[in-house]
Every structure is written in structure tokens, then in C-alpha cells.
Write an enzyme that holds these catalytic residues in place. Structure first.
Site, PDB file in Angstrom:
ATOM      1  N   HIS A  77       0.785 -17.619  48.933  1.00 28.00           N
ATOM      2  CA  HIS A  77      -0.320 -16.457  48.832  1.00 28.00           C
ATOM      3  C   HIS A  77      -1.339 -17.078  47.414  1.00 28.00           C
ATOM      4  O   HIS A  77      -2.291 -16.713  47.304  1.00 28.00           O
ATOM      5  CB  HIS A  77       0.191 -15.535  48.565  1.00 28.00           C
ATOM      6  CG  HIS A  77       0.827 -15.086  47.751  1.00 28.00           C
ATOM      7  ND1 HIS A  77       2.178 -14.708  47.244  1.00 28.00           N
ATOM      8  CD2 HIS A  77       0.496 -14.158  46.513  1.00 28.00           C
ATOM      9  CE1 HIS A  77       2.414 -14.472  46.483  1.00 28.00           C
ATOM     10  NE2 HIS A  77       1.454 -13.600  45.929  1.00 28.00           N
ATOM     11  N   ASP A 136       7.133 -18.301  51.311  1.00 27.92           N
ATOM     12  CA  ASP A 136       6.338 -18.705  50.229  1.00 27.92           C
ATOM     13  C   ASP A 136       6.154 -19.130  49.264  1.00 27.92           C
ATOM     14  O   ASP A 136       6.342 -19.086  48.122  1.00 27.92           O
ATOM     15  CB  ASP A 136       5.659 -16.991  49.697  1.00 27.92           C
ATOM     16  CG  ASP A 136       4.688 -16.227  49.482  1.00 27.92           C
ATOM     17  OD1 ASP A 136       3.819 -17.326  49.522  1.00 27.92           O
ATOM     18  OD2 ASP A 136       4.187 -15.013  49.242  1.00 27.92           O
ATOM     19  N   SER A 180       3.848 -13.874  40.008  1.00 30.51           N
ATOM     20  CA  SER A 180       3.929 -14.345  41.604  1.00 30.51           C
ATOM     21  C   SER A 180       4.052 -16.171  41.173  1.00 30.51           C
ATOM     22  O   SER A 180       3.152 -16.465  40.885  1.00 30.51           O
ATOM     23  CB  SER A 180       3.047 -14.182  42.619  1.00 30.51           C
ATOM     24  OG  SER A 180       3.187 -12.526  42.762  1.00 30.51           O
TER      25      SER A 180
END
Length: 740
Positions: free
Chosen positions: A86, A221, A674
Site C-alpha cells: 500500500h 502487504d 507502514s
């Protein structure tokens, strides 16, 4: 659900108490602070010297990089970088077309020549130096709020200019502890970033928004990028002649991974937290700010989703925008749920009351009550201004109007000496300014932009805080023409939809804007004075807060130290380290969430319908039990170990017999973390941070060690995907794989 938060403190006799044991994992620490907590790192089994972690020129910190909004890390001597899927979404979206949709299908370059550019705006930022410049920024400041603000900015810009003597570096001066300290941060910029390997979205975001912030998770991810430079080894813009960047170090990857109870640490660029904010600020966020933001995001999400369903091109263009808004909206809703479920307002108020009692009795800080009262008064004004301006600011949300506003502002700023220009409009900013104008095309559609803007204009029109210039241009309607029809006229008559026309305006003079017939340019000119007046008001208030907040923080830090609580700055997008251990948690009565998930959990969740539609080749590999050498028999410690005796894992299941997919730890993270590398105690890569649990969302305001958990992609799952599913053998050979 989230009923354990208040247990972090004992509310007794008006005093808030917390044990150092309970708060042991709390802290988003600046690297230089690591030696001060060396004993706590050692207690967690983190053996890498704290002094080494404090040195940004040494392994592993010199392999950790920023993306400007996420974190990544070098994992090969050939500039290979790993981050979250992402986080690399814009790069994947940039290269996705109707004929080859890499978002849906994934992408793998089997050789370097097949690695496409990640887009003109993608950058890697390597932090090389962090210097305390507090004295240089705050010396001899004026008592006049606006002048004080401008002096701080001037001092910051002067330091930045000296730091950026080499165009290959980007420098910034960041505020810590609400202006009590300032640090100059020097970062090498890699301007040529390329896409290397990304799994399909159905694997990377398996579970979609339904599973977002939830656990158990089964997300792949991750994405690999590569940094390129000129043949001279210096950063350069994209060119086929560029060569892979050779980082000063790259992370070793431990293929044995971690077990429950192992100490881990994370390095990255957390975005923003509010742990030192006042209770009144929390109440405003809970009562007005978050509900208002969440409502607007939901409306925009619904509109984009509906229009994307009817047009595949729109769906691809707005995929990143939609995912980002959905993530923020769920976070706001999670914050609101958390505030209600655990009375964080009450907890913060209890601590604040105790702070005031301490303030009244401490001889050094008794006088600071006056500054605290002044701060509260300024915050009342700030909240009122935010509510007053909210709808007018949203009423300028069109991408084309936003570009026109910035371009006209640039023409005005260019009449000043460069040092006096506003940040964002100096010569150092022009490459990025141009790149942002170009990037509009990758996530813009006239019909969508108009629909979203119309919603914001209608919301503005339904409230009482009016701006005459906007009303005169768009809202007042003496003719029988609807607002929607007016917008149709603006979009049909503008040339701002053409990239070359937007770029031409960068060289235009103010008079060119003021005599233009382009409707978006005319609107930007008409709104300029109002926008500037509001900006001046914001700067004046910021100048007042630049006196009140640091005084407050001085007292708060002294109070924390008096209670032996960890003292670290709120997150502000700069490089931080946080530590903890691999651990599950009790999410609610009789529900304990195990720290690891397995491949078989994917098939159990799979329905074939988005977002639980795992790729066929992945499902087949699981069905055939093609674990390769990535299978793990147990994820728990030996029952006889001291960890099990301490953490009561004798009753936990010993058999695992699969490939670990995602795992939990107690590290202290937030947005911006992230893609952050998750290290074992020796500083070897074992996972990537990508999310938090729903119960932990409120950690931006208050850290509760009982339920705060971060969610990571286990690198054993990444290697399994590379090996058994996508056969990325060329990349596996690049990696530095080690065992325990």
C-alpha cells in the site's frame, strides 16, 4: 471490546499511577536516545548495542529509508528496497493500464531492464544526519506573535539553505516537543525509483477494508522497488543509462524469523501522534473533528466507488485515493469507538488533574499555571477558527483549483528574494512543484473531480460562514443556472486539464493571471486575498502557540520524569525507533488473539468474492502444501524456557506446521510506520510493519500496553510467496539470507 485501557493506570486518591513495567514498550524514540534505554532493550532480548542504533551511519539504521509518507529499507547491495504494497501503490497504479492492470494482476520484473519507473514523484530519502539546532532557531525571538512566527521560519530557512549546498540533499528543520526543540535533518534524495515486484492486490490487501485494522490478518502487504542513480553514483532523474544505487549497507534477512516472546524493534518514520495534547483537544477531536472528517470521507468514498464501478479507467486512476480515504475513515471511526469504549477522555483528564496538582506544589514550575491557562485560551481560539474555515477550505477541493491557487501564489512569491518566499515556493521546491503538477494526470478525471467538488460546495452553501469572493464567483445565482451547470461551464472552458498548459503557468507573471479568462485561474485570483488573510491569522496564532506550547512542555516533561515515565517527542514524520516483543493479546472477554497466522487461514477466509478472493496460484500452492523450506513447526518458545515461565505459554498450542503469514508485536507505531522493517534482537530483518489492531488505534492519543499491538508481514511469508508462488528467483538470489 476495548475495555482494558483504563487498567494501564490506577486511579486512586486523585493520583494517576503507572508502573514502569507496564509502560516498558511505550516510546517512539529518537535514535540518539537509544543509549538512555539500553537496559530496557536488553531486558527484551535486543542484543544489538544501543550505541550502534544511535549511529545513523552504521548498520542497520543506514539501510532504513523514507518514502515521504511511508518507510522502506535496502535489502540488497544493488539498491533493492522493500516496503508495503500500500506504500508503493502509486508506483503500481502509475504503471497500470487497461491492457495490463498490475494492481489486479501483480508485477514481477525478471531482469533489471524490465523495471519501469515508479513515477516522476517517487523518492527515497536516506537520513544521514540529525543535528540539534534549537538555539539557532529560538534565539532572541520577538514577543510579537506574527513577527515571532516569521523569525522562526526565517531561521529555519537559513539553516536549510546552508545544509542544502549540495542539490542531492534535502534538509528540513523539524519541531520536537511542540517547539521546545528543533532538529536539522539532512537526507540524501534518490530521484530514480523503479517498480520491481508487487503481488496482486487480492493477496496484498486480502480482506480489504473489512480486515483493515483487524486481526487475525493474512495480508501479503509487501512490494519491492529499486533505487537508481547516475553512472557517477550520484542521484539523478530517471534515465535508461542510470545504474542501481549501492547503499552503504543492506539488511540481513533472518529466514528463521521470530517466536512468541522474542524481543523486536522497528525503525521508521511515524507520522503524527497527540499524546501530550490537552484533554480539551481530545474532546474537540472526539466531538467534532473526527466525526466531521469521517462523514466527508464516507461521502467521497461512496462517490468514487460508484463512478469507478461504471468506468474501469476511473477505478484505476482513483484506486490509491480511494484506499487512502477508506483507511483514514476507518481510523477516525476506530478512534471514536475507542474513546467511547475506554473513556480515554476520563483517563487523560485524570492525568491532567494530577499534573495540575503537581504543578501547584512544585517550586520550580508553580508559575507555569499561567502559561497553561493561556494555552487553553489559545486552543479555544484555534478550535473556533478551524470550524469557521473548514467548509471554505473544502470548497476549494477541486484538483484544478488547487493547482491554480498554488500557481498564482507562486507568481506572487517569485517577486520576492528567494530567502523571503514561503516554504514550498522557493527555488529548492520547483522540481517537486513541477512534478506535482504532472502527477495530477495520474489520479484525475473531470467527472469525478467535479462530483467531489460539487459535494463540498453544497456543504459550504448549507452553512453560515460565508466568504464573499467565493459567493460572488460561484454561489450567488441571479440567473436560473444550477451550481452543477456552473461547474460544467468551468471545466469546459479551462485549459488546466492539459499538463503542458499547467506547466506553462509556472513561468507566468501575476498580471498574466489577473487578466486571464480561464475560469479556474480567475477563481484563484478572486480567492487569493481571503486565503492570504486567513493564512496570516493562522501564522499569528502559531506565533502565540510557539510561546505557550514549549512552556507547557517544559513542565510536562518535568512531571513525567518525576513519575519515571518515558519521555520522547510526539511523532512528527522523523526517524524513530520503537521496541517490544512478539505477543498476542486479550481483545475481549474470553477471546485471546494468537500472535501468528498461518497459510491455511487464507483458504479458510477465501470466498472467491472481493475482498476475500485470494489468487488462484496462491491457493493452489497452499492446497498442495508446497511449503518449500519455509514451513515452521512451532512459533512458541520451549515450554521450559524462562520466557514461557514468565509469560505462561505452557498452555499455548505447540504445533504450527505451516508458513507464518502475519504476526503481532507490542511495538509502538502509527501511520508512517507502514513499511518499516521489523528487526529481531540481532538487528536482522524478520518482517514489515503494515497495520495496527482496531483496539490499538487510540494509541495516537494514549498508549495502553495491554492491548496495543502492531501487525506485521512475516518475512517467511514474503520469501514463500517469492519462492513457491511467483518464482522471483532472481530477487531471492540478491537477498542476504541468514539463519539463527
Amino acid at each position: 471490546m476495548r475495555n482494558a485501557l483504563i487498567s494501564a493506570f490506577m486511579l486512586s486518591s486523585g493520583v494517576v499511577l503507572a508502573s514502569s513495567q507496564a509502560l516498558a514498550d511505550e516510546g517512539q524514540w529518537q535514535p540518539y536516545q537509544m543509549p538512555s534505554i539500553a537496559d530496557k532493550l536488553s531486558e527484551k532480548g535486543i542484543d544489538i548495542p544501543a550505541k550502534q542504533l544511535a549511529d545513523l551511519t552504521q548498520y542497520p539504521m543506514n539501510a532504513v529509508v523514507g518514502l515521504g509518507y511511508c518507510t522502506a529499507s535496502f535489502v540488497s547491495p544493488q539498491g533493492l528496497v522493500v516496503t508495503n504494497h500500500h506504500c508503493a501503490y502509486r508506483a503500481i497504479q502509475y504503471n497500470s493500464k487497461k491492457e495490463h492492470n498490475y494492481i489486479a494482476d501483480g508485477f514481477l520484473a525478471t531482469s533489471k531492464i524490465d523495471e519501469p519507473t515508479a513515477g516522476p514523484n517517487e523518492r527515497l530519502y536516506i537520513t544521514e544526519a540529525v543535528t540539534n539546532v534549537s538555539e539557532q532557531v529560538t534565539r532572541d525571538l520577538s514577543q510579537d506573535p506574527l513577527v515571532r512566527y516569521e523569525e522562526i521560519q526565517s531561521n529555519r530557512k537559513s539553516l536549510i539553505k546552508s545544509c542544502e549546498s549540495d542539490d542531492n540533499y534535502r534538509c528540513s528543520v523539524r519541531s520536537f516537543h511542540s517547539g521546545l526543540e528543533y532538529y536539522l535533518i539532512k537526507q540524501l534524495i534518490i530521484r530514480d525509483v523503479r517498480l520491481v515486484y508487487a503481488p496482486p492486490e487480492s493477496a496484498a490487501a486480502f480482506g480489504g477494508d473489512i480486515d483493515n485494522y483487524e486481526y487475525p490478518r493474512h495480508s501479503a502487504d509487501f512490494t519491492f522497488l529499486r533505487a537508481y542513480v547516475g553512472k557517477d553514483g550520484k542521484p539523478a532523474v530517471f534515465s535508461q543509462d542510470n545504474v542501481p544505487y549501492q547503499p552503504k549497507s543492506h539488511l540481513k534477512i533472518n529466514i528463521d524469523g521470530v517466536k512468541a516472546g522474542d524481543g523486536v524493534f522497528v525503525a521508521g518514520y511515524p507520522g503524527s501522534t497527540s499524546r501530550y495534547r490537552l484533554t480539551s483537544e481530545l474532546k474537540f477531536a472526539s466531538d467534532w473533528l473526527y466525526p466531521t472528517f469521517a462523514s466527508r470521507y464516507q461521502l467521497r468514498i461512496d462517490t468514487i466507488a460508484m463512478m469507478g464501478a461504471a468506468d474501469k479507467g476511473v477505478k484505476i486512476k482513483y484506486a490509491g485515493t480511494l484506499a487512502g480515504m477508506a483507511n483514514r475513515m476507518k481510523k477516525y471511526n476506530g478512534l471514536l469507538d475507542g474513546f467511547k469504549a475506554t473513556d480515554i477522555t476520563g483517563i487523560k483528564q485524570a492525568r491532567e488533574d494530577d499534573f495540575k496538582q503537581w504543578l501547584a506544589t512544585d517550586k520550580t514550575y508553580q508559575s507555569y499555571q499561567t502559561q497553561l491557562d493561556n494555552l487553553e485560551n489559545l486552543l479555544v481560539k484555534k478550535r473556533s477558527n478551524s470550524q469557521t474555515r473548514y467548509y471554505f477550505e473544502n470548497a476549494q477541493s477541486s484538483s484544478l483549483l488547487g493547482a491554480a491557487n498554488k500557481l498564482y501564489r507562486l507568481s506572487r512569491e517569485k517577486t520576492k528574494p528567494d530567502a523571503e518566499r514561503e516554504e514550498g515556493y522557493q527555488e529548492r521546491d520547483m522540481k517537486m512543484f513541477k512534478a506535482r503538477l504532472k502527477r495530477i494526470d495520474s489520479s484525475f478525471d473531470v467527472s469525478v473531480d467535479k462530483a467531489l467538488w460539487l459535494q463540498d460546495l453544497e456543504a459550504y452553501n448549507a452553512q453560515d460562514n460565508r466568504v464573499a469572493a467565493l459567493d460572488a464567483m460561484l454561489i450567488d445565482n441571479k440567473q436560473s443556472v444550477s451550481l452543477s451547470e456552473k461547474l460544467d461551464g468551468l471545466y469546459s472552458l479551462t485549459s488546466m486539464t492539459a499538463q503542458d498548459k499547467r506547466l506553462d503557468w509556472m513561468d507566468a507573471k501575476s498580471e498574466d493571471f489577473e487578466t486571464s479568462a480561464d475560469p479556474f485561474i480567475r477563481l484563484a485570483v478572486a480567492l487569493f486575498d481571503t486565503n492570504m488573510a486567513q493564512e496570516t491569522d493562522k501564522k499569528t496564532l502559531a506565533g502565540e502557540l510557539s510561546q505557550a506550547r514549549p512552556d507547557y512542555m517544559k513542565a510536562v516533561i518535568a512531571y513525567y520524569k518525576a513519575n519515571d515515565w518515558p519521555v520522547y517527542p510526539d511523532a512528527n514524520g522523523t526517524l524513530r525507533i520503537t521496541y517490544g516483543m512478539v505477543d498476542g493479546y486479550q481483545s475481549r472477554d474470553a477471546l485471546y488473539k494468537q500472535p501468528f497466522t498461518r497459510l491455511e487461514g487464507i483458504t479458510a477466509k477465501h470466498t472467491g468474492i472481493e475482498p476475500f478472493n485470494a489468487p488462484t496460484k496462491l491457493l493452489k500452492a497452499i492446497e498442495e502444501q508446497r511449503y518449500g523450506n519455509h514451513k515452521v513447526e512451532t512459533v512458541y518458545q520451549d515450554p521450559a524456557s524462562w520466557l514461557c515461565r514468565l509469560f505462561s505459554c505452557l498452555d499455548k498450542p505447540k504445533s504450527f506446521g505451516s508458513v507464518p503469514v502475519n504476526f503481532l508485536s507490542s511495538v509502538d507505531t502509527t501511520g508512517g510506520n507502514s513499511g518499516s522493517p521489523v528487526f529481531n534482537g540481532k538487528g536482522e530483518l524478520v518482517g514489515l510493519n503494515f497495520d495496527s489492531t482496531y483496539e490499538a488505534i487510540t494509541k495516537d492519543w494514549f498508549f495502553n500496553p495491554t492491548i496495543t499491538r502492531a501487525v506485521h508481514v512475516d518475512f517467511r511469508y514474503i520469501l514463500w510467496m517469492m519462492d513457491e508462488v511467483d518464482h522471483a528467483d532472481n530477487l531471492i538470489q540478491e537477498l542476504d539470507l541468514v539463519r539463527n
